[in-house]
Design a protein around this motif. Structure first.
Motif, PDB file in Angstrom:
ATOM      1  N   GLY A 104      -9.651  -8.314 -20.359  1.00  0.00           N
ATOM      2  CA  GLY A 104      -8.394  -7.861 -19.843  1.00  0.00           C
ATOM      3  C   GLY A 104      -9.114  -6.741 -18.618  1.00  0.00           C
ATOM      4  N   ALA A 105      -7.957  -7.167 -17.673  1.00  0.00           N
ATOM      5  CA  ALA A 105      -7.878  -5.986 -16.869  1.00  0.00           C
ATOM      6  C   ALA A 105      -8.032  -4.596 -17.123  1.00  0.00           C
ATOM      7  CB  ALA A 105      -6.979  -6.310 -16.074  1.00  0.00           C
ATOM      8  N   SER A 106      -8.749  -3.522 -16.117  1.00  0.00           N
ATOM      9  CA  SER A 106      -8.659  -2.117 -16.647  1.00  0.00           C
ATOM     10  C   SER A 106      -7.790  -1.741 -16.007  1.00  0.00           C
ATOM     11  CB  SER A 106     -10.095  -1.510 -15.300  1.00  0.00           C
ATOM     12  OG  SER A 106      -9.532  -0.209 -15.569  1.00  0.00           O
ATOM     13  N   SER A 107      -7.155  -0.727 -17.063  1.00  0.00           N
ATOM     14  CA  SER A 107      -5.850   0.258 -16.513  1.00  0.00           C
ATOM     15  C   SER A 107      -5.941   1.480 -16.194  1.00  0.00           C
ATOM     16  CB  SER A 107      -5.258   0.008 -18.811  1.00  0.00           C
ATOM     17  OG  SER A 107      -6.289   0.575 -18.823  1.00  0.00           O
ATOM     18  N   ARG A 108      -7.293   1.695 -15.981  1.00  0.00           N
ATOM     19  CA  ARG A 108      -7.819   2.925 -15.329  1.00  0.00           C
ATOM     20  C   ARG A 108      -7.064   2.509 -14.143  1.00  0.00           C
ATOM     21  NH1 ARG A 108     -14.637   4.648 -16.633  1.00  0.00           N
ATOM     22  NH2 ARG A 108     -14.307   4.360 -18.915  1.00  0.00           N
ATOM     23  N   PRO A 109      -6.428   4.233 -13.529  1.00  0.00           N
ATOM     24  CA  PRO A 109      -5.839   4.569 -12.545  1.00  0.00           C
ATOM     25  C   PRO A 109      -6.096   4.874 -11.290  1.00  0.00           C
ATOM     26  CG  PRO A 109      -6.357   6.813 -14.135  1.00  0.00           C
ATOM     27  CD  PRO A 109      -6.842   5.563 -14.917  1.00  0.00           C
ATOM     28  N   PRO A 110      -6.002   4.428  -9.967  1.00  0.00           N
ATOM     29  CA  PRO A 110      -6.762   4.815  -8.816  1.00  0.00           C
ATOM     30  C   PRO A 110      -7.178   5.951  -8.365  1.00  0.00           C
ATOM     31  CG  PRO A 110      -4.576   3.865  -8.173  1.00  0.00           C
ATOM     32  CD  PRO A 110      -4.840   4.054 -10.180  1.00  0.00           C
ATOM     33  N   LEU A 111      -8.489   6.188  -7.772  1.00  0.00           N
ATOM     34  CA  LEU A 111      -8.835   7.116  -6.899  1.00  0.00           C
ATOM     35  C   LEU A 111      -8.545   7.540  -6.152  1.00  0.00           C
ATOM     36  CD1 LEU A 111     -12.098   6.786  -7.916  1.00  0.00           C
ATOM     37  CD2 LEU A 111     -11.421   7.492  -9.759  1.00  0.00           C
ATOM     38  N   GLY A 112      -7.196   7.152  -5.651  1.00  0.00           N
ATOM     39  CA  GLY A 112      -6.949   7.429  -4.360  1.00  0.00           C
ATOM     40  C   GLY A 112      -5.963   6.590  -3.541  1.00  0.00           C
ATOM     41  N   THR A 113      -5.212   7.005  -2.512  1.00  0.00           N
ATOM     42  CA  THR A 113      -4.074   5.761  -2.033  1.00  0.00           C
ATOM     43  C   THR A 113      -4.795   5.920  -0.406  1.00  0.00           C
ATOM     44  OG1 THR A 113      -2.494   7.021  -3.560  1.00  0.00           O
ATOM     45  CG2 THR A 113      -1.691   5.475  -1.551  1.00  0.00           C
ATOM     46  N   ALA A 114      -4.601   5.069  -0.237  1.00  0.00           N
ATOM     47  CA  ALA A 114      -4.971   4.719   1.918  1.00  0.00           C
ATOM     48  C   ALA A 114      -3.174   4.170   1.973  1.00  0.00           C
ATOM     49  CB  ALA A 114      -5.702   3.048   1.675  1.00  0.00           C
ATOM     50  N   LEU A 115      -3.343   4.618   3.089  1.00  0.00           N
ATOM     51  CA  LEU A 115      -2.290   4.251   4.276  1.00  0.00           C
ATOM     52  C   LEU A 115      -2.624   3.970   5.558  1.00  0.00           C
ATOM     53  CD1 LEU A 115      -1.643   6.953   2.714  1.00  0.00           C
ATOM     54  CD2 LEU A 115       0.846   6.226   3.391  1.00  0.00           C
ATOM     55  N   THR A 116      -2.486   2.956   6.215  1.00  0.00           N
ATOM     56  CA  THR A 116      -2.412   2.342   7.254  1.00  0.00           C
ATOM     57  C   THR A 116      -1.260   2.179   8.180  1.00  0.00           C
ATOM     58  OG1 THR A 116      -3.639   1.128   6.802  1.00  0.00           O
ATOM     59  CG2 THR A 116      -3.002   0.459   9.057  1.00  0.00           C
ATOM     60  N   MET A 117      -0.774   3.524   9.052  1.00  0.00           N
ATOM     61  CA  MET A 117       0.188   4.071  10.109  1.00  0.00           C
ATOM     62  C   MET A 117      -0.066   3.966  11.086  1.00  0.00           C
ATOM     63  SD  MET A 117       0.529   8.378   7.951  1.00  0.00           S
ATOM     64  CE  MET A 117       2.199   8.514   8.670  1.00  0.00           C
ATOM     65  N   PRO A 118       0.572   2.870  12.287  1.00  0.00           N
ATOM     66  CA  PRO A 118       0.470   2.735  13.673  1.00  0.00           C
ATOM     67  C   PRO A 118       1.615   2.915  14.332  1.00  0.00           C
ATOM     68  CG  PRO A 118       1.020   0.482  12.478  1.00  0.00           C
ATOM     69  CD  PRO A 118       0.642   1.727  11.572  1.00  0.00           C
ATOM     70  N   ALA A 119       1.793   3.336  15.662  1.00  0.00           N
ATOM     71  CA  ALA A 119       2.930   3.507  16.254  1.00  0.00           C
ATOM     72  C   ALA A 119       3.267   3.712  17.925  1.00  0.00           C
ATOM     73  CB  ALA A 119       3.019   4.734  15.772  1.00  0.00           C
ATOM     74  N   TYR A 120       3.329   3.438  18.310  1.00  0.00           N
ATOM     75  CA  TYR A 120       3.680   3.436  20.087  1.00  0.00           C
ATOM     76  C   TYR A 120       5.414   4.632  20.005  1.00  0.00           C
ATOM     77  CZ  TYR A 120       4.349   2.153  24.291  1.00  0.00           C
ATOM     78  OH  TYR A 120       3.777   1.859  26.381  1.00  0.00           O
ATOM     79  N   ILE A 121       5.342   4.919  21.502  1.00  0.00           N
ATOM     80  CA  ILE A 121       6.043   5.884  21.898  1.00  0.00           C
ATOM     81  C   ILE A 121       5.984   4.595  23.430  1.00  0.00           C
ATOM     82  CG2 ILE A 121       7.112   7.672  22.814  1.00  0.00           C
ATOM     83  CD1 ILE A 121       5.260   8.974  21.352  1.00  0.00           C
ATOM     84  N   HIS A 122       7.546   4.069  23.789  1.00  0.00           N
ATOM     85  CA  HIS A 122       7.432   3.247  24.961  1.00  0.00           C
ATOM     86  C   HIS A 122       7.613   4.569  25.958  1.00  0.00           C
ATOM     87  CE1 HIS A 122      11.442   0.930  22.845  1.00  0.00           C
ATOM     88  NE2 HIS A 122       9.745   0.907  22.272  1.00  0.00           N
ATOM     89  N   GLY A 123       6.628   3.958  26.659  1.00  0.00           N
ATOM     90  CA  GLY A 123       6.465   3.717  28.394  1.00  0.00           C
ATOM     91  C   GLY A 123       5.088   5.212  28.164  1.00  0.00           C
ATOM     92  N   ARG A 124       4.794   5.231  27.280  1.00  0.00           N
ATOM     93  CA  ARG A 124       3.290   5.559  27.263  1.00  0.00           C
ATOM     94  C   ARG A 124       1.904   5.097  27.320  1.00  0.00           C
ATOM     95  NH1 ARG A 124       4.312  10.575  24.207  1.00  0.00           N
ATOM     96  NH2 ARG A 124       6.169  11.333  25.254  1.00  0.00           N
ATOM     97  N   ASP A 125       1.391   5.505  27.820  1.00  0.00           N
ATOM     98  CA  ASP A 125      -0.271   4.106  28.563  1.00  0.00           C
ATOM     99  C   ASP A 125      -1.191   4.111  27.304  1.00  0.00           C
ATOM    100  OD1 ASP A 125       0.273   4.925  31.130  1.00  0.00           O
ATOM    101  OD2 ASP A 125      -0.796   6.619  31.264  1.00  0.00           O
ATOM    102  N   VAL A 126      -0.324   5.165  25.839  1.00  0.00           N
ATOM    103  CA  VAL A 126      -1.960   4.517  24.718  1.00  0.00           C
ATOM    104  C   VAL A 126      -1.049   4.569  23.244  1.00  0.00           C
ATOM    105  CG1 VAL A 126      -3.379   5.829  25.985  1.00  0.00           C
ATOM    106  CG2 VAL A 126      -1.257   7.175  24.454  1.00  0.00           C
TER     107      VAL A 126
END
Length: 340
Positions: free
Chosen positions: A64-86
Protein backbone atom coordinates in the motif's frame (compact mmCIF):
# COMPACT_ATOMS: atom_id res chain seq x y z
CA UNK A 1 23.98 38.62 -16.82
CA UNK A 2 21.86 37.94 -13.74
CA UNK A 3 22.30 39.97 -10.58
CA UNK A 4 22.35 37.81 -7.45
CA UNK A 5 21.02 39.54 -4.34
CA UNK A 6 21.88 37.43 -1.33
CA UNK A 7 20.28 37.57 2.09
CA UNK A 8 22.93 40.05 3.25
CA UNK A 9 22.47 42.19 0.15
CA UNK A 10 18.68 42.28 0.54
CA UNK A 11 18.99 43.19 4.21
CA UNK A 12 21.45 45.97 3.41
CA UNK A 13 19.14 47.40 0.75
CA UNK A 14 15.86 46.99 2.61
CA UNK A 15 14.13 49.88 4.37
CA UNK A 16 10.68 49.30 5.83
CA UNK A 17 9.78 52.98 5.59
CA UNK A 18 10.69 52.92 1.88
CA UNK A 19 8.82 49.65 1.36
CA UNK A 20 5.50 50.85 2.84
CA UNK A 21 4.51 53.01 -0.16
CA UNK A 22 5.71 50.27 -2.55
CA UNK A 23 3.40 47.72 -0.90
CA UNK A 24 0.53 50.19 -0.65
CA UNK A 25 0.77 51.05 -4.35
CA UNK A 26 0.87 47.34 -5.24
CA UNK A 27 -2.35 46.81 -3.27
CA UNK A 28 -4.03 49.67 -5.13
CA UNK A 29 -2.96 48.27 -8.50
CA UNK A 30 -4.25 44.84 -7.47
CA UNK A 31 -7.57 46.27 -6.34
CA UNK A 32 -8.01 48.07 -9.66
CA UNK A 33 -7.30 44.89 -11.61
CA UNK A 34 -4.11 46.34 -13.10
CA UNK A 35 -2.11 43.18 -12.43
CA UNK A 36 -1.65 39.62 -13.62
CA UNK A 37 -1.77 37.25 -10.67
CA UNK A 38 -2.33 33.62 -11.77
CA UNK A 39 -3.50 31.03 -9.25
CA UNK A 40 -0.68 29.94 -6.97
CA UNK A 41 -0.38 26.14 -6.95
CA UNK A 42 0.70 24.55 -3.71
CA UNK A 43 1.58 20.92 -3.17
CA UNK A 44 3.05 18.65 -0.47
CA UNK A 45 6.75 17.83 -0.61
CA UNK A 46 9.08 15.51 1.30
CA UNK A 47 6.70 12.55 1.23
CA UNK A 48 8.55 9.30 2.08
CA UNK A 49 11.97 10.95 1.83
CA UNK A 50 13.05 9.09 4.97
CA UNK A 51 11.96 5.71 3.54
CA UNK A 52 13.87 6.25 0.31
CA UNK A 53 16.98 7.43 2.13
CA UNK A 54 17.13 4.42 4.42
CA UNK A 55 16.50 2.03 1.51
CA UNK A 56 13.12 0.75 2.68
CA UNK A 57 11.34 2.30 -0.30
CA UNK A 58 8.26 4.54 -0.48
CA UNK A 59 5.65 1.78 -0.05
CA UNK A 60 4.42 -0.09 2.95
CA UNK A 61 5.31 -3.81 3.31
CA UNK A 62 1.84 -4.86 2.13
CA UNK A 63 2.26 -2.86 -1.06
CA UNK A 64 0.00 0.00 0.00
CA UNK A 65 0.94 3.63 -0.32
CA UNK A 66 2.62 5.34 2.60
CA UNK A 67 0.40 7.39 4.90
CA UNK A 68 3.24 9.40 6.36
CA UNK A 69 2.58 13.17 6.26
CA UNK A 70 4.62 15.41 3.98
CA UNK A 71 7.53 17.33 5.42
CA UNK A 72 6.48 20.61 3.89
CA UNK A 73 4.47 22.57 1.35
CA UNK A 74 5.79 24.17 -1.83
CA UNK A 75 4.16 27.11 -3.61
CA UNK A 76 4.76 28.93 -6.90
CA UNK A 77 3.71 32.59 -6.97
CA UNK A 78 4.02 34.57 -10.24
CA UNK A 79 2.82 38.16 -10.78
CA UNK A 80 3.10 41.14 -13.10
CA UNK A 81 2.01 44.75 -12.51
CA UNK A 82 0.81 46.41 -15.71
CA UNK A 83 3.21 48.96 -17.14
CA UNK A 84 6.24 47.69 -15.24
CA UNK A 85 9.50 46.66 -16.90
CA UNK A 86 9.76 43.44 -14.90
CA UNK A 87 7.71 40.55 -13.60
CA UNK A 88 8.44 38.15 -10.74
CA UNK A 89 8.11 34.48 -9.93
CA UNK A 90 8.54 33.38 -6.33
CA UNK A 91 9.24 29.82 -5.22
CA UNK A 92 8.28 29.22 -1.61
CA UNK A 93 8.63 26.33 0.81
CA UNK A 94 7.03 26.02 4.24
CA UNK A 95 8.44 23.37 6.59
CA UNK A 96 7.01 23.63 10.11
CA UNK A 97 9.49 21.05 11.42
CA UNK A 98 12.41 23.34 10.66
CA UNK A 99 11.97 25.00 14.06
CA UNK A 100 13.32 21.86 15.71
CA UNK A 101 16.55 22.22 13.73
CA UNK A 102 17.00 25.96 14.16
CA UNK A 103 16.03 26.61 10.53
CA UNK A 104 13.46 29.11 9.20
CA UNK A 105 9.97 27.74 8.55
CA UNK A 106 9.65 29.76 5.36
CA UNK A 107 12.26 29.78 2.60
CA UNK A 108 11.86 31.52 -0.73
CA UNK A 109 13.62 32.71 -3.86
CA UNK A 110 12.38 35.33 -6.31
CA UNK A 111 13.29 35.43 -9.99
CA UNK A 112 12.92 38.84 -11.61
CA UNK A 113 12.51 38.79 -15.40
CA UNK A 114 12.53 41.50 -18.07
CA UNK A 115 8.90 41.94 -19.17
CA UNK A 116 9.96 43.18 -22.62
CA UNK A 117 12.44 40.48 -23.61
CA UNK A 118 11.86 37.63 -21.16
CA UNK A 119 15.52 37.65 -20.18
CA UNK A 120 16.37 36.90 -16.52
CA UNK A 121 17.47 39.94 -14.57
CA UNK A 122 17.93 39.00 -10.92
CA UNK A 123 17.67 36.18 -8.40
CA UNK A 124 16.84 37.50 -4.94
CA UNK A 125 16.61 36.12 -1.44
CA UNK A 126 12.85 35.76 -1.24
CA UNK A 127 12.76 34.83 2.44
CA UNK A 128 13.72 38.28 3.72
CA UNK A 129 11.65 39.90 0.98
CA UNK A 130 8.56 37.87 1.97
CA UNK A 131 8.98 38.57 5.66
CA UNK A 132 9.39 42.30 5.04
CA UNK A 133 6.47 42.75 2.63
CA UNK A 134 4.22 40.68 4.92
CA UNK A 135 5.31 42.82 7.85
CA UNK A 136 4.31 45.88 5.83
CA UNK A 137 0.74 44.55 5.59
CA UNK A 138 0.49 44.72 9.38
CA UNK A 139 2.26 48.07 9.50
CA UNK A 140 -0.07 49.64 6.95
CA UNK A 141 -3.16 48.08 8.55
CA UNK A 142 -2.25 49.61 11.89
CA UNK A 143 -1.44 52.96 10.30
CA UNK A 144 -4.84 53.13 8.57
CA UNK A 145 -7.17 51.21 10.88
CA UNK A 146 -5.91 51.20 14.48
CA UNK A 147 -6.79 53.64 17.24
CA UNK A 148 -4.15 55.29 19.42
CA UNK A 149 -2.44 54.47 21.66
CA UNK A 150 -0.95 51.34 20.08
CA UNK A 151 -0.66 48.58 22.65
CA UNK A 152 0.42 45.55 20.67
CA UNK A 153 -0.33 41.95 21.60
CA UNK A 154 1.41 39.30 19.48
CA UNK A 155 0.52 35.62 19.41
CA UNK A 156 3.51 33.81 17.96
CA UNK A 157 7.23 34.26 18.48
CA UNK A 158 8.78 33.23 15.18
CA UNK A 159 10.33 35.21 12.36
CA UNK A 160 7.07 36.72 11.11
CA UNK A 161 6.05 37.78 14.62
CA UNK A 162 9.26 39.77 14.75
CA UNK A 163 8.73 41.32 11.31
CA UNK A 164 5.13 42.27 12.08
CA UNK A 165 6.28 43.95 15.25
CA UNK A 166 9.15 45.77 13.52
CA UNK A 167 6.90 47.01 10.73
CA UNK A 168 4.13 48.16 13.05
CA UNK A 169 6.68 50.03 15.16
CA UNK A 170 8.14 51.58 12.00
CA UNK A 171 4.69 52.74 10.85
CA UNK A 172 3.24 53.91 14.18
CA UNK A 173 4.32 54.83 17.68
CA UNK A 174 3.96 51.74 19.87
CA UNK A 175 3.37 52.11 23.61
CA UNK A 176 3.88 48.45 24.60
CA UNK A 177 4.39 45.00 23.08
CA UNK A 178 3.30 41.73 24.72
CA UNK A 179 4.55 38.49 23.17
CA UNK A 180 2.99 35.07 23.79
CA UNK A 181 4.03 31.67 22.48
CA UNK A 182 3.31 28.31 24.15
CA UNK A 183 7.06 27.72 24.43
CA UNK A 184 8.66 29.80 27.17
CA UNK A 185 12.06 29.89 25.49
CA UNK A 186 10.59 31.10 22.19
CA UNK A 187 8.55 33.96 23.63
CA UNK A 188 11.37 35.12 25.88
CA UNK A 189 13.89 35.00 23.02
CA UNK A 190 11.53 36.93 20.75
CA UNK A 191 10.92 39.62 23.35
CA UNK A 192 14.65 39.90 24.08
CA UNK A 193 15.49 40.26 20.39
CA UNK A 194 12.91 43.01 19.98
CA UNK A 195 14.19 44.82 23.07
CA UNK A 196 17.67 44.69 21.56
CA UNK A 197 16.18 46.58 18.61
CA UNK A 198 14.90 49.26 20.99
CA UNK A 199 11.28 48.11 21.13
CA UNK A 200 9.27 47.92 24.41
CA UNK A 201 8.62 44.16 24.27
CA UNK A 202 7.94 41.69 27.06
CA UNK A 203 7.07 38.00 27.13
CA UNK A 204 3.77 37.14 28.84
CA UNK A 205 2.59 33.85 30.32
CA UNK A 206 -0.82 33.46 28.63
CA UNK A 207 -2.54 34.44 25.39
CA UNK A 208 -5.14 36.28 27.47
CA UNK A 209 -2.41 38.48 28.90
CA UNK A 210 -1.24 39.33 25.38
CA UNK A 211 -4.72 40.07 24.05
CA UNK A 212 -6.40 41.76 27.02
CA UNK A 213 -5.92 45.55 27.00
CA UNK A 214 -4.27 45.41 23.55
CA UNK A 215 -5.50 47.85 20.91
CA UNK A 216 -3.82 45.80 18.17
CA UNK A 217 -3.57 42.00 18.17
CA UNK A 218 -1.35 40.18 15.67
CA UNK A 219 -1.49 36.43 15.13
CA UNK A 220 1.56 34.96 13.39
CA UNK A 221 1.32 31.19 13.83
CA UNK A 222 0.82 27.95 11.92
CA UNK A 223 -2.06 26.91 14.17
CA UNK A 224 -4.99 24.72 13.14
CA UNK A 225 -7.22 25.97 15.96
CA UNK A 226 -8.01 29.41 17.43
CA UNK A 227 -5.09 30.90 19.35
CA UNK A 228 -7.16 33.15 21.63
CA UNK A 229 -10.74 33.62 22.76
CA UNK A 230 -12.76 36.33 21.03
CA UNK A 231 -14.38 37.51 24.25
CA UNK A 232 -10.99 38.83 25.41
CA UNK A 233 -10.92 41.59 22.79
CA UNK A 234 -11.62 45.12 23.97
CA UNK A 235 -13.91 47.34 21.88
CA UNK A 236 -11.91 49.18 19.22
CA UNK A 237 -9.28 46.46 18.81
CA UNK A 238 -7.70 45.79 15.42
CA UNK A 239 -6.84 42.14 14.78
CA UNK A 240 -4.25 41.34 12.10
CA UNK A 241 -4.16 37.61 11.27
CA UNK A 242 -1.39 36.56 8.91
CA UNK A 243 -0.70 32.91 9.72
CA UNK A 244 -3.51 30.85 8.15
CA UNK A 245 -3.36 30.26 4.40
CA UNK A 246 -5.19 26.91 3.91
CA UNK A 247 -8.59 25.51 4.80
CA UNK A 248 -7.03 23.42 7.56
CA UNK A 249 -5.28 26.33 9.28
CA UNK A 250 -7.10 28.53 11.78
CA UNK A 251 -5.98 31.31 14.11
CA UNK A 252 -9.26 33.12 14.83
CA UNK A 253 -12.47 31.62 16.18
CA UNK A 254 -16.02 32.51 15.08
CA UNK A 255 -16.57 34.80 18.10
CA UNK A 256 -13.94 37.21 16.76
CA UNK A 257 -15.92 37.57 13.53
CA UNK A 258 -19.24 37.78 15.38
CA UNK A 259 -17.87 40.81 17.21
CA UNK A 260 -16.10 42.38 14.22
CA UNK A 261 -17.77 45.28 12.41
CA UNK A 262 -15.70 44.69 9.25
CA UNK A 263 -13.33 42.04 7.94
CA UNK A 264 -10.67 43.16 5.46
CA UNK A 265 -8.72 40.77 3.24
CA UNK A 266 -5.60 41.22 1.13
CA UNK A 267 -6.88 38.69 -1.46
CA UNK A 268 -10.60 38.15 -0.69
CA UNK A 269 -11.11 35.14 -2.99
CA UNK A 270 -8.21 33.29 -1.35
CA UNK A 271 -8.89 34.43 2.21
CA UNK A 272 -12.43 33.06 1.83
CA UNK A 273 -10.93 29.55 1.64
CA UNK A 274 -8.92 29.58 4.90
CA UNK A 275 -10.05 27.94 8.11
CA UNK A 276 -10.72 31.23 9.93
CA UNK A 277 -13.37 32.29 7.42
CA UNK A 278 -14.85 28.86 6.79
CA UNK A 279 -15.36 28.12 10.48
CA UNK A 280 -17.01 31.52 10.95
CA UNK A 281 -19.50 30.75 8.18
CA UNK A 282 -18.37 33.72 6.08
CA UNK A 283 -17.81 33.95 2.34
CA UNK A 284 -15.93 36.17 -0.09
CA UNK A 285 -18.86 38.63 -0.21
CA UNK A 286 -18.38 39.30 3.51
CA UNK A 287 -14.79 40.46 3.00
CA UNK A 288 -13.69 44.01 2.18
CA UNK A 289 -10.62 44.26 -0.08
CA UNK A 290 -7.77 45.82 1.86
CA UNK A 291 -7.03 47.91 -1.23
CA UNK A 292 -10.29 49.79 -0.57
CA UNK A 293 -8.72 51.12 2.63
CA UNK A 294 -5.77 52.55 0.73
CA UNK A 295 -8.12 54.03 -1.88
CA UNK A 296 -10.02 55.83 0.89
CA UNK A 297 -13.36 54.10 0.24
CA UNK A 298 -13.33 51.90 3.36
CA UNK A 299 -11.96 52.10 6.88
CA UNK A 300 -12.83 52.49 10.52
CA UNK A 301 -16.29 54.01 11.02
CA UNK A 302 -16.29 54.20 14.83
CA UNK A 303 -13.69 54.16 17.58
CA UNK A 304 -15.26 51.15 19.33
CA UNK A 305 -15.39 48.92 16.23
CA UNK A 306 -13.48 45.66 16.32
CA UNK A 307 -11.83 45.25 12.93
CA UNK A 308 -10.12 42.21 11.43
CA UNK A 309 -7.49 42.09 8.69
CA UNK A 310 -6.83 38.68 7.17
CA UNK A 311 -3.78 38.12 4.98
CA UNK A 312 -2.69 35.12 2.92
CA UNK A 313 -0.10 37.05 0.91
CA UNK A 314 -0.08 38.16 -2.70
CA UNK A 315 2.54 37.62 -5.37
CA UNK A 316 1.84 41.18 -6.52
CA UNK A 317 3.56 42.41 -3.38
CA UNK A 318 6.54 40.17 -4.14
CA UNK A 319 6.82 41.61 -7.64
CA UNK A 320 6.69 45.18 -6.35
CA UNK A 321 9.17 44.54 -3.54
CA UNK A 322 11.59 42.68 -5.82
CA UNK A 323 11.50 45.51 -8.36
CA UNK A 324 12.20 48.05 -5.59
CA UNK A 325 15.18 46.03 -4.34
CA UNK A 326 16.56 45.40 -7.83
CA UNK A 327 16.39 49.08 -8.82
CA UNK A 328 18.06 50.09 -5.56
CA UNK A 329 20.76 47.45 -6.10
CA UNK A 330 21.40 48.82 -9.59
CA UNK A 331 21.71 52.36 -8.25
CA UNK A 332 24.11 51.33 -5.50
CA UNK A 333 25.92 48.59 -7.47
CA UNK A 334 25.01 45.98 -4.85
CA UNK A 335 25.03 42.25 -5.65
CA UNK A 336 27.00 39.91 -7.87
CA UNK A 337 26.46 39.60 -11.63
CA UNK A 338 26.82 36.10 -13.08
CA UNK A 339 26.11 34.44 -16.41
CA UNK A 340 23.71 31.53 -16.61
Amino acid sequence: MVRILSTDAVRDLLSLTELFPVVEDAFVKQGRGEVERPPRPHFPVGIDVDRVRDGSGPNLPDGGASSRPPLGTALTMPAYIHGRDVYATKLVSLHSGNDEHGLPTLNAQVMLTDATTGLPLSLLDGTTLTNARTGCIGGLAVQYLASDPIRLGVIGAGTQARWQTRAIAAASEVESISIFSPTKESREACAADLRDEGLPAEAVLTPKKAVSDATVVVTATTSVEPVFTGEWLDPGTLVVAIGAYTGEMQELGPVVFDRAAQVFADVPEEVAEIGDIREAGLSESDLVPLSDVFEGVAGRDAADEILVVESVGSAVLDAAAAEYLYNKAQERDVGEDIGL
